[in-house]
Design a protein around this motif. Structure first.
Motif, PDB file in Angstrom:
ATOM      1  N   ASP A  22      57.142  -3.633  15.112  1.00 42.85           N
ATOM      2  CA  ASP A  22      57.764  -2.499  14.427  1.00 42.85           C
ATOM      3  C   ASP A  22      56.751  -1.367  14.311  1.00 42.85           C
ATOM      4  O   ASP A  22      55.622  -1.587  13.846  1.00 42.85           O
ATOM      5  CB  ASP A  22      58.208  -2.879  13.014  1.00 42.85           C
ATOM      6  N   ILE A  23      57.165  -0.186  14.719  1.00 44.59           N
ATOM      7  CA  ILE A  23      56.323   0.997  14.575  1.00 44.59           C
ATOM      8  C   ILE A  23      57.094   2.008  13.740  1.00 44.59           C
ATOM      9  O   ILE A  23      58.230   2.367  14.081  1.00 44.59           O
ATOM     10  CB  ILE A  23      55.937   1.588  15.943  1.00 44.59           C
ATOM     11  N   HIS A  24      56.487   2.427  12.644  1.00 45.29           N
ATOM     12  CA  HIS A  24      57.070   3.446  11.779  1.00 45.29           C
ATOM     13  C   HIS A  24      56.355   4.764  12.068  1.00 45.29           C
ATOM     14  O   HIS A  24      55.127   4.780  12.205  1.00 45.29           O
ATOM     15  CB  HIS A  24      56.877   3.070  10.304  1.00 45.29           C
ATOM     16  N   PHE A  25      57.107   5.840  12.153  1.00 52.75           N
ATOM     17  CA  PHE A  25      56.514   7.137  12.452  1.00 52.75           C
ATOM     18  C   PHE A  25      57.360   8.228  11.814  1.00 52.75           C
ATOM     19  O   PHE A  25      58.526   8.011  11.474  1.00 52.75           O
ATOM     20  CB  PHE A  25      56.386   7.355  13.966  1.00 52.75           C
ATOM     21  N   GLU A  26      56.763   9.393  11.656  1.00 49.26           N
ATOM     22  CA  GLU A  26      57.449  10.499  11.010  1.00 49.26           C
ATOM     23  C   GLU A  26      57.636  11.660  11.978  1.00 49.26           C
ATOM     24  O   GLU A  26      56.674  12.097  12.622  1.00 49.26           O
ATOM     25  CB  GLU A  26      56.673  10.973   9.776  1.00 49.26           C
ATOM     26  N   LEU A  27      58.869  12.126  12.067  1.00 45.28           N
ATOM     27  CA  LEU A  27      59.198  13.320  12.842  1.00 45.28           C
ATOM     28  C   LEU A  27      59.278  14.498  11.878  1.00 45.28           C
ATOM     29  O   LEU A  27      59.790  14.346  10.770  1.00 45.28           O
ATOM     30  CB  LEU A  27      60.539  13.154  13.556  1.00 45.28           C
ATOM     31  N   ILE A  28      58.760  15.631  12.296  1.00 47.56           N
ATOM     32  CA  ILE A  28      58.826  16.824  11.448  1.00 47.56           C
ATOM     33  C   ILE A  28      59.723  17.866  12.097  1.00 47.56           C
ATOM     34  O   ILE A  28      59.933  17.857  13.317  1.00 47.56           O
ATOM     35  CB  ILE A  28      57.426  17.410  11.169  1.00 47.56           C
ATOM     36  N   GLU A  29      60.285  18.749  11.276  1.00 45.24           N
ATOM     37  CA  GLU A  29      61.135  19.826  11.788  1.00 45.24           C
ATOM     38  C   GLU A  29      60.361  20.625  12.832  1.00 45.24           C
ATOM     39  O   GLU A  29      59.169  20.894  12.656  1.00 45.24           O
ATOM     40  CB  GLU A  29      61.570  20.761  10.655  1.00 45.24           C
ATOM     41  N   ASN A  30      61.049  21.003  13.883  1.00 49.32           N
ATOM     42  CA  ASN A  30      60.451  21.774  14.975  1.00 49.32           C
ATOM     43  C   ASN A  30      59.245  21.075  15.588  1.00 49.32           C
ATOM     44  O   ASN A  30      58.333  21.724  16.076  1.00 49.32           O
ATOM     45  CB  ASN A  30      60.067  23.190  14.496  1.00 49.32           C
ATOM     46  N   GLY A  31      59.254  19.748  15.524  1.00 49.66           N
ATOM     47  CA  GLY A  31      58.118  18.971  16.039  1.00 49.66           C
ATOM     48  C   GLY A  31      58.106  18.811  17.541  1.00 49.66           C
ATOM     49  O   GLY A  31      57.139  18.309  18.100  1.00 49.66           O
ATOM     50  N   GLY A  32      59.195  19.213  18.203  1.00 53.38           N
ATOM     51  CA  GLY A  32      59.241  19.103  19.654  1.00 53.38           C
ATOM     52  C   GLY A  32      59.468  17.685  20.126  1.00 53.38           C
ATOM     53  O   GLY A  32      60.228  16.929  19.527  1.00 53.38           O
ATOM     54  N   HIS A  33      58.756  17.316  21.187  1.00 44.23           N
ATOM     55  CA  HIS A  33      58.942  15.995  21.782  1.00 44.23           C
ATOM     56  C   HIS A  33      57.943  14.993  21.201  1.00 44.23           C
ATOM     57  O   HIS A  33      56.763  15.280  21.079  1.00 44.23           O
ATOM     58  CB  HIS A  33      58.778  16.061  23.297  1.00 44.23           C
ATOM     59  N   TYR A  34      58.454  13.807  20.872  1.00 42.97           N
ATOM     60  CA  TYR A  34      57.627  12.701  20.401  1.00 42.97           C
ATOM     61  C   TYR A  34      57.717  11.574  21.414  1.00 42.97           C
ATOM     62  O   TYR A  34      58.806  11.255  21.898  1.00 42.97           O
ATOM     63  CB  TYR A  34      58.114  12.199  19.044  1.00 42.97           C
ATOM     64  N   HIS A  35      56.578  10.972  21.705  1.00 45.98           N
ATOM     65  CA  HIS A  35      56.519   9.856  22.644  1.00 45.98           C
ATOM     66  C   HIS A  35      55.777   8.716  21.953  1.00 45.98           C
ATOM     67  O   HIS A  35      54.663   8.910  21.455  1.00 45.98           O
ATOM     68  CB  HIS A  35      55.798  10.273  23.922  1.00 45.98           C
ATOM     69  N   VAL A  36      56.412   7.528  21.889  1.00 46.10           N
ATOM     70  CA  VAL A  36      55.832   6.371  21.210  1.00 46.10           C
ATOM     71  C   VAL A  36      55.624   5.264  22.245  1.00 46.10           C
ATOM     72  O   VAL A  36      56.535   4.493  22.531  1.00 46.10           O
ATOM     73  CB  VAL A  36      56.751   5.877  20.063  1.00 46.10           C
ATOM     74  N   PRO A  37      54.421   5.188  22.836  1.00 45.32           N
ATOM     75  CA  PRO A  37      54.134   4.124  23.785  1.00 45.32           C
ATOM     76  C   PRO A  37      53.715   2.846  23.076  1.00 45.32           C
ATOM     77  O   PRO A  37      53.183   2.881  21.962  1.00 45.32           O
ATOM     78  CB  PRO A  37      52.971   4.669  24.608  1.00 45.32           C
ATOM     79  N   LEU A  38      53.962   1.717  23.734  1.00 46.30           N
ATOM     80  CA  LEU A  38      53.515   0.421  23.236  1.00 46.30           C
ATOM     81  C   LEU A  38      52.811  -0.297  24.372  1.00 46.30           C
ATOM     82  O   LEU A  38      53.368  -0.438  25.460  1.00 46.30           O
ATOM     83  CB  LEU A  38      54.698  -0.418  22.740  1.00 46.30           C
ATOM     84  N   LEU A  39      51.592  -0.724  24.113  1.00 44.00           N
ATOM     85  CA  LEU A  39      50.838  -1.548  25.053  1.00 44.00           C
ATOM     86  C   LEU A  39      50.876  -2.968  24.497  1.00 44.00           C
ATOM     87  O   LEU A  39      50.502  -3.193  23.341  1.00 44.00           O
ATOM     88  CB  LEU A  39      49.391  -1.067  25.156  1.00 44.00           C
ATOM     89  N   ILE A  40      51.351  -3.920  25.310  1.00 41.12           N
ATOM     90  CA  ILE A  40      51.504  -5.288  24.814  1.00 41.12           C
ATOM     91  C   ILE A  40      50.812  -6.305  25.713  1.00 41.12           C
ATOM     92  O   ILE A  40      50.599  -6.079  26.901  1.00 41.12           O
ATOM     93  CB  ILE A  40      52.987  -5.702  24.659  1.00 41.12           C
ATOM     94  N   SER A  41      50.478  -7.416  25.089  1.00 37.61           N
ATOM     95  CA  SER A  41      50.021  -8.614  25.777  1.00 37.61           C
ATOM     96  C   SER A  41      50.516  -9.779  24.916  1.00 37.61           C
ATOM     97  O   SER A  41      51.035  -9.549  23.821  1.00 37.61           O
ATOM     98  CB  SER A  41      48.495  -8.623  25.906  1.00 37.61           C
TER      99      SER A  41
END
Length: 108
Positions: free
Chosen positions: A79-98
């Motif tokens: 689980d990844i929690h993140f905050e988007l802000i107004e006029n924040g544009g593009h958000y990218h949430v990568p996950l590296l796993i093993s």
């Protein structure tokens, strides 16, 4: 400026994208959106969601993927929690796993 969201899951053990991994996005309004990564391990299809400012949770359902590729999965999901802000544009949430670790950061 609108807000958009994408994600990318990479298997660091194999050095390949993690394809067909189910994802669940939880919005601040309580909406749940089901999606999955494509053949390149990417996801930017969130149905018709209009993103607004707030705190989101993105759940990566890792167990089935890790078990099928590595026969081990210490983390059944991430689980990844993140905050988007107004006029924040593009958000990218990568996950590296093993099988025994994971990492994330705000990508571009």
């Amino acid at each position: 400026m609108s807000i958009s969201l994408s994600s990318h899951v990479l298997d660091t053990t194999l050095g390949k994208p993690a394809s067909n991994m189910p994802l669940t996005l939880f919005t601040p309004q309580g909406k749940t959106i089901e999606a999955s990564t494509n053949d390149d391990g990417r996801c930017n299809q969130w149905q018709d969601t209009v993103f607004t400012a707030g705190i989101y949770q993105l759940r990566f359902h890792t167990k089935d993927y890790l078990m099928s590729h590595h026969q081990a999965a210490f983390y059944p999901y991430v689980d990844i929690h993140f905050e988007l802000i107004e006029n924040g544009g593009h958000y990218h949430v990568p996950l590296l796993i093993s099988p025994y670790g994971f990492s994330s950061y705000r990508g571009s």
